[in-house]
Every structure is written in C-alpha cells, then in structure tokens.
Design a protein around this motif. Sequence first.
Motif, short mmCIF file in Angstrom:
data_model
loop_
_atom_site.label_atom_id
_atom_site.label_comp_id
_atom_site.label_asym_id
_atom_site.label_seq_id
_atom_site.Cartn_x
_atom_site.Cartn_y
_atom_site.Cartn_z
N LEU A 87 -2.63 -10.14 -6.98
CA LEU A 87 -1.70 -9.58 -5.99
C LEU A 87 -2.39 -8.44 -5.24
O LEU A 87 -3.11 -7.65 -5.83
CB LEU A 87 -0.47 -9.03 -6.71
CG LEU A 87 0.59 -8.39 -5.83
CD1 LEU A 87 1.35 -9.45 -5.07
CD2 LEU A 87 1.55 -7.56 -6.66
N SER A 88 -2.17 -8.38 -3.96
CA SER A 88 -2.74 -7.26 -3.20
C SER A 88 -1.66 -6.64 -2.33
O SER A 88 -0.65 -7.27 -2.04
CB SER A 88 -3.90 -7.73 -2.35
OG SER A 88 -3.41 -8.51 -1.30
N ASP A 89 -1.90 -5.42 -1.92
CA ASP A 89 -0.85 -4.64 -1.27
C ASP A 89 -0.64 -4.97 0.20
O ASP A 89 0.39 -4.60 0.75
CB ASP A 89 -1.18 -3.16 -1.41
CG ASP A 89 -2.48 -2.84 -0.70
OD1 ASP A 89 -2.56 -1.79 -0.05
OD2 ASP A 89 -3.42 -3.64 -0.78
N HIS A 90 -1.59 -5.61 0.83
CA HIS A 90 -1.49 -5.91 2.26
C HIS A 90 -1.20 -4.68 3.09
O HIS A 90 -0.59 -4.77 4.16
CB HIS A 90 -0.39 -6.96 2.51
CG HIS A 90 -0.66 -8.25 1.81
ND1 HIS A 90 -1.57 -9.16 2.27
CD2 HIS A 90 -0.16 -8.76 0.67
CE1 HIS A 90 -1.62 -10.19 1.43
NE2 HIS A 90 -0.77 -9.97 0.46
N GLY A 91 -1.61 -3.55 2.59
CA GLY A 91 -1.47 -2.33 3.39
C GLY A 91 -0.05 -1.89 3.62
O GLY A 91 0.24 -1.19 4.58
N GLN A 143 3.23 0.24 3.56
CA GLN A 143 3.49 1.67 3.43
C GLN A 143 4.97 1.92 3.58
O GLN A 143 5.70 1.10 4.13
CB GLN A 143 2.74 2.43 4.51
CG GLN A 143 1.24 2.46 4.28
CD GLN A 143 0.49 3.16 5.39
OE1 GLN A 143 1.08 3.88 6.19
NE2 GLN A 143 -0.80 2.97 5.43
N LEU A 156 1.96 1.77 -6.82
CA LEU A 156 0.58 1.61 -6.38
C LEU A 156 0.08 2.89 -5.73
O LEU A 156 -1.03 3.37 -6.01
CB LEU A 156 0.49 0.44 -5.40
CG LEU A 156 -0.89 0.05 -4.91
CD1 LEU A 156 -1.78 -0.35 -6.08
CD2 LEU A 156 -0.80 -1.08 -3.91
#
Lengths: 393, 184
Positions: B44-48, B50, B162
């Motif tokens: 899983l990645s955060d994809h930026g 915010q 995160l």
Amino acid sequence: MTGFASCPGIVIITLITSLISIPVKAEIWTNENVQYGRIGSNITLLCSASRNGSAVEWRLNGTRVVSSFAVLQNGNLILTNSDSTMEGNYSCHDKKGQLLRATALRLGYGPALLRIHCIAANYYSICCSWEQNVKTFLPTEYISTFRHASKASEICHQDFFRTNVCTIKNPKNWHSSYVVNITEVNPLGSTFTLSRIQFLDIVKPDPPERVSAEPVHGSPRRLRVYWEYPATWPKESSFPLRFQVQYKPMESRSWSVVEATHLTTELTDVLAGHFHIIQVRAMDLLGNGNWSEWSTEIKALPWLEPTPKPEEAESSTQSHTENTDHSSTSESKVESKEQYEKLALLISLGSLGGVFLALLAFFTILIWVRHKGKEETSKQELTSMMKMKSLPM
Amino acid sequence: MSAPLPVTSISQTYSLAVLLRTNTAQLLTTYLKYQGSPFSDRGLSDHGLQLTGLPVAAASFCAWRQQSVEERLGENFKAYSAYIEFLQLVTDDQTVLNPTALDLLKLLRKTHSRIRMLIGKLAGLMTGLGLTIPEVAVDRLPAGSLSASDWERKIRGYVVCLGLTNWLERTVRDLTFLKKKHRQ
C-alpha cells in the motif's frame, strides 16, 4: 515541375505538413538516409521518383536484391517478415544503373519495460539507474522524471558522462514515497516505466573509508582498527552511522563480528602471530535503509613477542609453516606448542631427578666403601693381634 | 543571547522521540490491519494524500539543515499540536468503526498521551531557551470532519498515522542535531 505553386507556396505547405504530423519523439531520429523498422514486420522501402512502374533495380550493399522475402511493387521494395539479415544499405537504381535513392535500413524492437534501481548514498540525493530487459538494437534516449505522488513532475538529472543513470537532487526527506518515471524512446516509439521508491528503504551508505589496523604493543592478541565515514555521507551528522567490523585469521573460513559506533575499535581476541583480514561496513544508526558493502579487505598482524630460544623458535616457526598444510583448526597448533612446553619441563625435571639419584648412589657407595674399609682394618687388627698372641714367649 | 541548551531536557526529549518513533511505526501497522482492503493489502502506498490542517514533515535536507533552533522546535511544536487533535478524531472514529480492535484503541490512546508529553517537553525546551512558543489555533479540524463517511474516516486515519511516522523520523533527527550542537 510546374505542378505546384511557386517556391514560397511549397515552403508553406511543407511547414504545415510537418506541424500537423509531429510524432513528438520519433523526430529525434529523422534522417532521410536511415530508415528504421521493427523486426518481424513488413518494411517498405521507397524509391523516390515513382516512375510509372518503370523498371528499377534494388541493391543491398551493392548486390542486387533477389530474395523470396523481397517484393517489388511500383518501384518500391517490400521486405516481408524482416529479420536482422535484411539490414544494410539499400539503393535503388534505374535501368542505366544510375542511383536514384539510397537508404540504410536498421531493424530492431520497440521500447519495453525497464528495470529501475534507485539508491541513496546519503539523505540529499537519490541515484536511479535502469537497464533494458530486452535489447532493442536501435538508438535510444531516455527521459527521466519523478514526482511525489500528487505534485508536479520534476526532472531526474542525467549526467552527460554516465549512461542510464539519473540523480534526484535534494529530495524531500520524511516523505513517504516517490514515483520515478523513465521513458525509453527509440525510432519505433516510446514506453514509460514507473517505479515507486520509499526513501528510507533505499538509503545505503558507501563503505567506510581509510580502514587501517595497528598492532597493540605488548598485546599479541589485540589489533586496533581505524576507519572514517564515507566521503558521500555528511559528517556533521544528525544522521550518525553505526558500524560492524568483521575479521578472521587469513587461513580461517569463519568471520568474527563486532559492533562499533565510533571510528575505532579494539579487537581483543585475535589469534597471536597470525595475519588477519579485516573489513568494516556502515549503516544509519537509527536503522533506516541498508548496510553498506564491506570495505576492501586489509591485512594486519598483531604484535609479536620478542624472538624466543632457538629450539622453541624452531618449533614455533615449524607450526607456523605447517598452517597451510593442515586442515585442522589453529587451536591444535596452540595445543602442540603447549605440549612441547610440557615435554621440556618433564625432561628437565627428569634430569634433575637423575642427578639427585646419582648423587645419592655416590654417597651410598662412599659410605659403604668406608664402612668396608673400616671392617677390613679392624679385621686386620684382629688377625695381627691374634698372631701376636700366638707367638712363643 | 539565548540561554545555553539544557542538556538533560534535550536528552529526555530525544529518548521520548525515539520511543515514539517505534510506537508510531507499530501504530501504523496495527491501524492498517484493522481497516480491511485496500489498507490491509501489501504494498500500500500513500499516493501523496494530505489533510487540510495537518502539517507534513517533508523537507529537503538542505532546507532542514539551515533551520534555526527556534524554527526547528517551533515546527515540531506546531505539528504535534495539530496531530494531537487529529489523533483524537481517529480514536473516536475507530471506536465506532472497529470497537473490538482493543489493541488498536489502546495503542491510539497511548500514542495520544505520549504525543501530549512530547508537546510539553518541546514547550519546556523553548521556554528554557527563551524562545517564543508559537501560537496554535485551538480548533484545527477542517469543517465537516465529524460527518465524514466510513471510507473517508479510514483514509483520514491512514494519513494521520502515516504522517505521524514521518514526523517522528524528522523529530528524532532534529533532536540529534540539537544534542550535537550542544556538545560543541
């Protein structure tokens, strides 16, 4: 030709045409004299002036083209199911053998996915390198960019001198991930490959530098090792490194390892009288990223005791030269040395005891002799006394 | 002229930050475990992503390196002051979304109290150095936070957890920097 309008008209038309048909990237290799084709496909080579089917002759590298794979159609040459043997310089000639057009044909494959590998030797630059999975045999260029997910694309700088490498300068720390995009472009098209990188995972310092080792005077089982931070890691460090030192006697196969946080450590259990191999590696103290590679091996000999007596020196050099012959561990060498020592002790004790015994025997004999002598004397006295007594008066 | 750096205070704050660093890493994994797919999926990645009002830790090494002591401590103070509110929100969300995830809820509360301690220590450091403690708005949560959908709540929790791990990584470096600066 009077067909078209005047010169300016032709210029305008040419301009408009090229504006419309901009295939952005293949333009890089636009060169009238080279044609690129995909291996396995059908290639059409055009002979410039279409002369209403008048006979033309095609030559490959000067030799007339006669192949089942080459078809002549309206003066153009069509190569079917092209393969690398069909590469070369093609020329189109008229009946008189005059050259009408020359084209070099180069065959290859279109761009495909790349293998991208990124590494960070410190916290202020990331170095990405890539390689093709399949060779394309065609001139290739790469466009390298990166982004932090939703932000705009930025350039990953390529060096003029290094191929297939780019550097992300001053990346953001404490940011979760980057996406690197390497686009491969060749005359047959372009393909991009994406790679997501987590900064903290790709940190890998360069190996420690200037590793050296010195014997410790008076301690035959110690060696002091020194090293420095790699030049690429900032020393001011809010990013301190931790280290591991591995060492082993030259003949041995297994390493010992010690940890260190400063730039020096003392090994306290080296094998006396043996050369040792030493290496050091580094890692971020907080545990981010990976260990560096081991530094190049260095050799060191611990402090040696001053030269002992000849016999002992002989036995110790003997055991030293026998090292490479025996497959047994070096501990047995130490044991045999101790055995020699024990033997010497026994011999000296034995000879001392022998001397004692000899002395004892000597004195015993002496006493016995004296005793015997006394007896003899007294016997003689007795006999003489008796003789005197028996003499007539 | 600012007062000399208080050694024990910095050391203590550093130790707390190191502890929190492990803490928040654990919080993130535990959090993701309970949210189901795609959060619990590997890779899983955060994809930026915010959140408005939630400061990001991201900074380039060069810019970070040049900060003054005031900026350094101030940024940390402001960040954790915001995080403490979002963390409370996430705890409330998870109490509804995953009421049986007792270890997660416990971890959320523990992290919350430790962050509060960290804020206190940062304030103490700044006061000790004669620095002004930055003003932080009391109510930083974006409008409509409380009426978010389940999906939005899960995403929000992910970004907070995160983001916290990123901040703790940075804070540990900040305090290492300050510790070394004092030794000089």
